[in-house]
Structure formats: C-alpha cells, structure tokens
Design an enzyme around this catalytic site. Structure first.
Site, mmCIF file in Angstrom:
data_model
loop_
_atom_site.group_PDB
_atom_site.id
_atom_site.type_symbol
_atom_site.label_atom_id
_atom_site.label_comp_id
_atom_site.label_asym_id
_atom_site.label_seq_id
_atom_site.Cartn_x
_atom_site.Cartn_y
_atom_site.Cartn_z
ATOM 1 N N SER A 132 0.849 -1.193 0.000
ATOM 2 C CA SER A 132 0.000 0.000 0.000
ATOM 3 C C SER A 132 0.881 1.238 0.000
ATOM 4 O O SER A 132 2.010 1.213 0.510
ATOM 5 C CB SER A 132 -0.899 0.000 1.245
ATOM 6 O OG SER A 132 -1.517 1.259 1.427
ATOM 7 N N TYR A 152 -0.859 -0.412 10.609
ATOM 8 C CA TYR A 152 -1.096 -0.798 9.211
ATOM 9 C C TYR A 152 0.030 -0.251 8.335
ATOM 10 O O TYR A 152 0.602 -0.973 7.516
ATOM 11 C CB TYR A 152 -2.442 -0.256 8.750
ATOM 12 C CG TYR A 152 -2.768 -0.565 7.303
ATOM 13 C CD1 TYR A 152 -3.308 -1.798 6.950
ATOM 14 C CD2 TYR A 152 -2.531 0.367 6.293
ATOM 15 C CE1 TYR A 152 -3.604 -2.093 5.627
ATOM 16 C CE2 TYR A 152 -2.821 0.083 4.972
ATOM 17 C CZ TYR A 152 -3.358 -1.142 4.642
ATOM 18 O OH TYR A 152 -3.645 -1.430 3.336
#
Length: 267
Positions: A132, A152
């Site tokens: 990501s 994350y």
C-alpha cells in the site's frame, strides 16, 4: 516466461475483493489456482464460478499452510490477504496491533519461506506482494482517505522491505518478485456506501476509486511479462488521487508540551 510457463498459483485473501478478482483473472489464463481464505461459503461460490481449488485456511494457521506448501509446487504466490484498523499509536488496542502484524506481515513471511525455496530450486516462479502507499507515505487524519493506522502503515512498509530483500535473496534465479503498492481501492472495507451504517463509506462516495479488477489486471501484467523483465514495483492509484503533501499545524492547533518532571504544561 509468462502465463504459458506457469501452472499453479496460490492467492491469499481470495474470498472477495482483489483476491477473488485475481483468482478469476488467473483462472481465465488456464492456470490451476488455489484460493485461500477463511470464508467457506464465498470460496465455494468462487470455485463454482471459476473452477479454482478451495483452501479454507486461516493464513495464521501455520500447520495448515505448511501442509499445503508441501502438497503443491506453486509457480505463483499472490500475498494479498490483509486487514486494516483505524487509529494512531496513542489510541490503538493491543489486539489490533497483534492482528495487523499477524495477518499483514507474519503470515506473508511464513508463506514466503515455505513456498519460495521450491520456486528457487525449480528456477521458475513469481511472488506478488500486495502492499500500500501507506507503506511509503505518512498521512494525516484528514488526508489519509484510508481506514488505516500506524500499525497498518508499519506492516505495509515491512512488505515493501521484504520485496526488496527477496529479490536479493533470489539473485541468479528466474524467480521474480513484484510489489504492487495500492492507493484507494473499492474493496470490502468500503462496499457499504451508507455513511450511517458504515462511516468509511465517505472515503468512496463521490470519488473515482480503483476496482478490484484493476488490481487483478496489474498483477496479470507483471506475471505475464517476458522472462528478461521483472516488474519490480507498480504504484497503482486513482487518477484523481495524489500522495504526499505537506501539513503544518498552527500554534493554536499544536498539543501543549508537558514538563515530565513537574507535570506542568509548557505551551
């Protein structure tokens, strides 16, 4: 090398979203695709649609993953399974930290160490790690447009580092490694557009977001590339999304600095 040289693939997080779209795309190329996820009902529907092999396994079940890796010589490994949580490090719950590390990073490391040595010994294979832009850029609360957290971001940064080091470890073999770094994609996190029932819907409604099929096509591009070409990294973001940016808090917005010796605020 390309699809014609590969026979078997393993896709994690395969029951929905990017994983399911990737299973469909690889099956359309005539591959034997093993779809790994926990949702048996969705996997059954996907198998009926595509003919994929169902692997009802939790990526953190090391025994089951080890058994699968021993049974099948995978030519392609798509590390797609992942979870997200919201919150800064100041407010994250311990369980959220553990879940993100376990699913987003630990499971990927174990899958890689169990499957990639066989690829290296056969001198054939492709690892695709879904990361990501959260692993490359820091986002403020108002700029993130993700359901993300510091943990994350950290796990996705780990996937980026893993992908880079894995290419070094595989130097001299024909095993290729691709990292696909994603911007905003309309996956299951955002499928419910009702902002009352799902506050995260505001991250999709009114925006042009990528679809799961777009990412499956990017994967297919990298995997289908000719032998001399390793697509090392693709950053895939919507045309209307930009990453980076500078934020500068006004003095009145900054948190007061506390004197740790006296407990007094030194704002």
């Amino acid at each position: 090398m390309g699809f014609s040289d590969y026979r078997t693939a393993l896709v994690t997080g395969a029951s929905s979203g990017i994983g399911a779209a990737t299973v469909r795309r690889l099956c359309a190329e005539g591959m034997e695709v093993h779809a790994l996820a926990r949702d048996a009902r969705r996997l059954a529907r996907l198998s009926a649609e595509t003919g994929c092999r169902v692997c009802e396994i939790d990526v953190n079940d090391l025994g089951a993953v080890k058994q699968l890796a021993a049974l099948v010589a995978f030519d392609i490994l798509i590390n797609n399974a992942g979870q997200s949580r919201r919150g800064t490090i100041l407010e994250m719950a311990p369980d959220d930290v553990d879940t993100l590390v376990d699913v987003n990073l630990r499971a990927v490391l174990h899958l890689t160490r169990l499957i990639v040595p066989g690829m290296a010994s056969r001198d054939r294979g492709h690892v695709v790690n879904i990361s990501s832009i959260a692993g490359h850029y820091a986002f403020g609360e108002n700029a993130t447009t993700f359901n993300s957290s510091v943990a994350y971001h950290a796990t996705k940064a780990g996937i980026h580092s893993l992908s880079q080091q894995l290419r070094v470890d595989l130097y001299g073999t024909r095993v290729r490694v691709t990292e696909i770094s994603l911007g905003r994609v309309a996956t299951s996190i955002f499928q419910n557009q009702n902002a009352v029932e799902n506050p995260d819907a505001r991250f999709v409604a009114g925006f042009e977001t990528l679809q799961s099929e777009d990412i499956a096509d990017a994967i297919a591009f990298a995997v289908g590339a000719p032998t001399p070409m390793n697509v090392a990294m693709i950053e895939v973001i919507p045309t209307f999304q930009v990453v980076g940016g500078l934020q500068f808090a006004r003095r009145s917005e900054a948190a007061p600095v506390q004197d740790m010796t006296t407990g007094a605020d030194n704002a």
